[in-house]
Enzyme design. Structure first.
Site, mmCIF file in Angstrom:
data_model
loop_
_atom_site.group_PDB
_atom_site.id
_atom_site.type_symbol
_atom_site.label_atom_id
_atom_site.label_comp_id
_atom_site.label_asym_id
_atom_site.label_seq_id
_atom_site.Cartn_x
_atom_site.Cartn_y
_atom_site.Cartn_z
ATOM 1 N N SER A 1 -1.321 1.608 14.531
ATOM 2 C CA SER A 1 -2.011 2.903 14.654
ATOM 3 C C SER A 1 -2.229 3.230 16.127
ATOM 4 C CB SER A 1 -3.368 2.824 13.957
ATOM 5 O OG SER A 1 -4.170 3.929 14.332
ATOM 6 N N TYR B 1 -11.185 -1.746 13.006
ATOM 7 C CA TYR B 1 -9.845 -1.283 12.595
ATOM 8 C C TYR B 1 -8.863 -1.400 13.759
ATOM 9 C CZ TYR B 1 -6.275 2.229 11.260
ATOM 10 O OH TYR B 1 -5.105 2.882 10.976
ATOM 11 N N GLY C 1 0.815 -1.229 0.000
ATOM 12 C CA GLY C 1 0.000 0.000 0.000
ATOM 13 C C GLY C 1 0.835 1.258 0.000
ATOM 14 N N SER C 2 1.614 1.464 -1.089
ATOM 15 C CA SER C 2 2.601 2.561 -1.041
ATOM 16 C C SER C 2 2.553 3.509 -2.238
ATOM 17 C CB SER C 2 4.003 1.970 -0.880
ATOM 18 O OG SER C 2 4.193 0.878 -1.740
ATOM 19 N N THR C 3 1.397 3.573 -2.925
ATOM 20 C CA THR C 3 1.306 4.555 -4.009
ATOM 21 C C THR C 3 1.017 5.951 -3.466
ATOM 22 O OG1 THR C 3 -1.046 4.104 -4.320
ATOM 23 C CG2 THR C 3 0.490 2.855 -5.705
ATOM 24 N N SER C 4 0.651 6.033 -2.190
ATOM 25 C CA SER C 4 0.427 7.344 -1.570
ATOM 26 C C SER C 4 0.661 7.246 -0.062
ATOM 27 C CB SER C 4 -1.000 7.838 -1.857
ATOM 28 O OG SER C 4 -1.924 6.977 -1.226
ATOM 29 N N GLY C 5 0.499 8.368 0.623
ATOM 30 C CA GLY C 5 0.529 8.376 2.089
ATOM 31 C C GLY C 5 1.868 7.994 2.704
ATOM 32 N N ILE C 6 1.797 7.383 3.877
ATOM 33 C CA ILE C 6 2.990 7.026 4.645
ATOM 34 C C ILE C 6 3.867 6.060 3.840
ATOM 35 C CG2 ILE C 6 3.753 5.743 6.705
ATOM 36 C CD1 ILE C 6 1.182 6.847 8.125
ATOM 37 N N GLY C 7 3.240 5.124 3.141
ATOM 38 C CA GLY C 7 3.996 4.143 2.351
ATOM 39 C C GLY C 7 4.805 4.812 1.255
HETATM 40 N N1 NAP Z 1 -2.935 8.385 7.983
HETATM 41 C C1 NAP Z 1 -3.068 8.280 9.284
HETATM 42 O O1 NAP Z 1 -3.478 9.234 9.998
HETATM 43 C C2 NAP Z 1 -2.672 6.991 9.973
HETATM 44 C C3 NAP Z 1 -2.637 6.973 11.388
HETATM 45 C C4 NAP Z 1 -2.274 5.809 12.030
HETATM 46 C C5 NAP Z 1 -1.969 4.678 11.289
HETATM 47 N N2 NAP Z 1 -2.021 4.711 9.925
HETATM 48 C C6 NAP Z 1 -1.697 3.469 9.207
HETATM 49 O O2 NAP Z 1 -0.614 3.731 8.338
HETATM 50 C C7 NAP Z 1 -0.741 2.925 7.167
HETATM 51 C C8 NAP Z 1 -0.708 3.819 5.946
HETATM 52 O O3 NAP Z 1 -1.793 4.717 6.023
HETATM 53 P P1 NAP Z 1 -1.990 5.946 5.032
HETATM 54 O O4 NAP Z 1 -2.988 6.844 5.687
HETATM 55 O O5 NAP Z 1 -0.679 6.458 4.611
HETATM 56 O O6 NAP Z 1 -2.682 5.220 3.814
HETATM 57 P P2 NAP Z 1 -3.411 5.888 2.562
HETATM 58 O O7 NAP Z 1 -2.954 7.271 2.343
HETATM 59 O O8 NAP Z 1 -4.854 5.622 2.755
HETATM 60 O O9 NAP Z 1 -2.771 5.014 1.402
HETATM 61 C C9 NAP Z 1 -3.463 4.019 0.857
HETATM 62 C C10 NAP Z 1 -2.486 3.141 0.093
HETATM 63 O O10 NAP Z 1 -2.893 1.829 0.296
HETATM 64 C C11 NAP Z 1 -3.169 1.251 -0.970
HETATM 65 N N3 NAP Z 1 -4.249 0.280 -0.789
HETATM 66 C C12 NAP Z 1 -5.485 0.495 -0.265
HETATM 67 N N4 NAP Z 1 -6.158 -0.670 -0.249
HETATM 68 C C13 NAP Z 1 -5.340 -1.614 -0.748
HETATM 69 C C14 NAP Z 1 -5.448 -3.008 -0.968
HETATM 70 N N5 NAP Z 1 -6.577 -3.674 -0.701
HETATM 71 N N6 NAP Z 1 -4.388 -3.673 -1.491
HETATM 72 C C15 NAP Z 1 -3.240 -3.027 -1.795
HETATM 73 N N7 NAP Z 1 -3.068 -1.696 -1.610
HETATM 74 C C16 NAP Z 1 -4.108 -1.011 -1.095
HETATM 75 C C17 NAP Z 1 -3.478 2.410 -1.901
HETATM 76 O O11 NAP Z 1 -3.158 2.052 -3.210
HETATM 77 P P3 NAP Z 1 -4.129 2.274 -4.498
HETATM 78 O O12 NAP Z 1 -5.187 3.246 -4.086
HETATM 79 O O13 NAP Z 1 -3.176 2.801 -5.522
HETATM 80 O O14 NAP Z 1 -4.633 0.928 -4.779
HETATM 81 C C18 NAP Z 1 -2.502 3.454 -1.378
HETATM 82 O O15 NAP Z 1 -1.211 3.212 -1.893
HETATM 83 C C19 NAP Z 1 -2.057 2.168 7.310
HETATM 84 O O16 NAP Z 1 -1.815 0.888 7.799
HETATM 85 C C20 NAP Z 1 -2.829 2.973 8.333
HETATM 86 O O17 NAP Z 1 -3.724 2.183 9.051
HETATM 87 C C21 NAP Z 1 -2.377 5.849 9.259
#
Ligand code: NAP
Length: 264
Positions: free
Chosen positions: A141, A154, A14-20
């Protein structure tokens, strides 16, 4: 800082955006070969182009796999046989009351958030142990601690990760492999920015005012009192991927701005 990561290979779910995505960028800057992942080819291609633009000489590749579909995970493993660093980052959530959350939602969140990491670790940990070096990271998280009532499913998937990571760490005893959990707090991803902008529009105010309101009313335990940047999370992840973190194993490292509270 040189994290001694040159020549290593990493996969980030899951790394096309966000933390990844930011983690991919940080590791590429350290000379790591990075495999990024998402559900469709187009978003992966866009992310690969952006990373190559931003990091000169980046060795970055994309692998499509939807972690809600087990057969796609098996295909991914067939295409990528060996890695040094596995970052189990993919995570999905919903905000609904316990009674409105369907069993299917629970199952999907467990499949994507937890079982993706289980399946990938089951395969890649063996090679890491054989080569006597490797890093497995689970991105949890603050919700694992806070368990917001509208995010029980979650939060449960995230809490379960801690047990898996600790169990895997016990399998690494006496080796150069480690397994750790990182606990981000509220982080300013594209999703969070959209949330702030939409709410600001709805209440005819600014995103900054909505952010302030969020930390005053929803994340009252936060000591940071703002969203963390993805860079702030990614630098900690990169350190834990590196040989410099060799004495940290079976641990939980918080990057949550103090929100989860307590002393553990
Ligand atoms: N953001 C926060 O505030 C926060 C806080 C605490 C923990 N976290 C954790 O940190 C991690 C990253 O979060 P984030 O907010 O950076 O994520 P995000 O911005 O929502 O990024 C979503 C990424 O996950 C991919 N994705 C979604 N569903 C998928 C699936 N079924 N299979 C493969 N790829 C999938 C998307 O790819 P495509 O759309 O290109 O498919 C995109 O690259 C997560 O585990 C989240 O629970 C986040």
């Amino acid at each position: 800082m040189d994290l001694n990561l040159k020549g290593k290979t990493a996969f980030i779910s899951g790394s096309t955006s966000g933390i990844g995505f930011t983690t991919a960028k940080t590791l590429l800057e350290e000379g790591v070969t990075v495999y990024i992942n998402g559900r469709d080819q187009l978003s992966i291609e866009k992310a690969v182009i952006q990373l190559k633009d931003e990091v000169v000489g980046a060795k970055v590749f994309g692998l499509v796999a939807d972690f809600s579909k087990f057969e796609q995970v098996e295909n991914l493993i067939k295409r990528l046989s060996e890695i040094d660093i596995l970052i189990n980052n993919v995570g999905i959530y919903s905000s609904k009351s316990f009674f409105e959350t369907s069993i299917e939602t629970w199952q999907e969140q467990f499949q994507v958030n937890l079982m993706s990491g289980v399946a990938l670790s089951k395969y890649y940990l063996k090679g890491m142990l054989d080569r006597n070096w490797g890093r497995i990271l689970f991105i949890s998280s603050e919700c694992a601690y806070l368990v917001p009532p509208d995010m029980i499913s979650y939060s449960t998937t995230k809490a379960s990760m801690h047990a898996v990571s600790r169990g895997l760490a016990l399998l690494t005893k006496g080796t150069g492999v480690t397994s750790n959990v990182i606990v981000p707090g509220s982080t300013l991803t594209k999703g969070a920015k959209t949330f702030l902008a939409d709410k600001a529009k709805k209440y005819d105010t600014s995103p900054e005012a909505i952010e302030k309101d969020f930390f005053n009313n929803d994340r009252t335990s936060s000591l940071l009192k703002r969203f963390a940047s993805t860079d702030e999370i990614a630098t900690t992840i990169a350190y834990l991927c590196s040989p410099l973190s060799s004495a940290t194993n079976g641990s939980v490292i918080k990057v949550d701005g103090g929100s989860s509270g307590g002393i553990l």
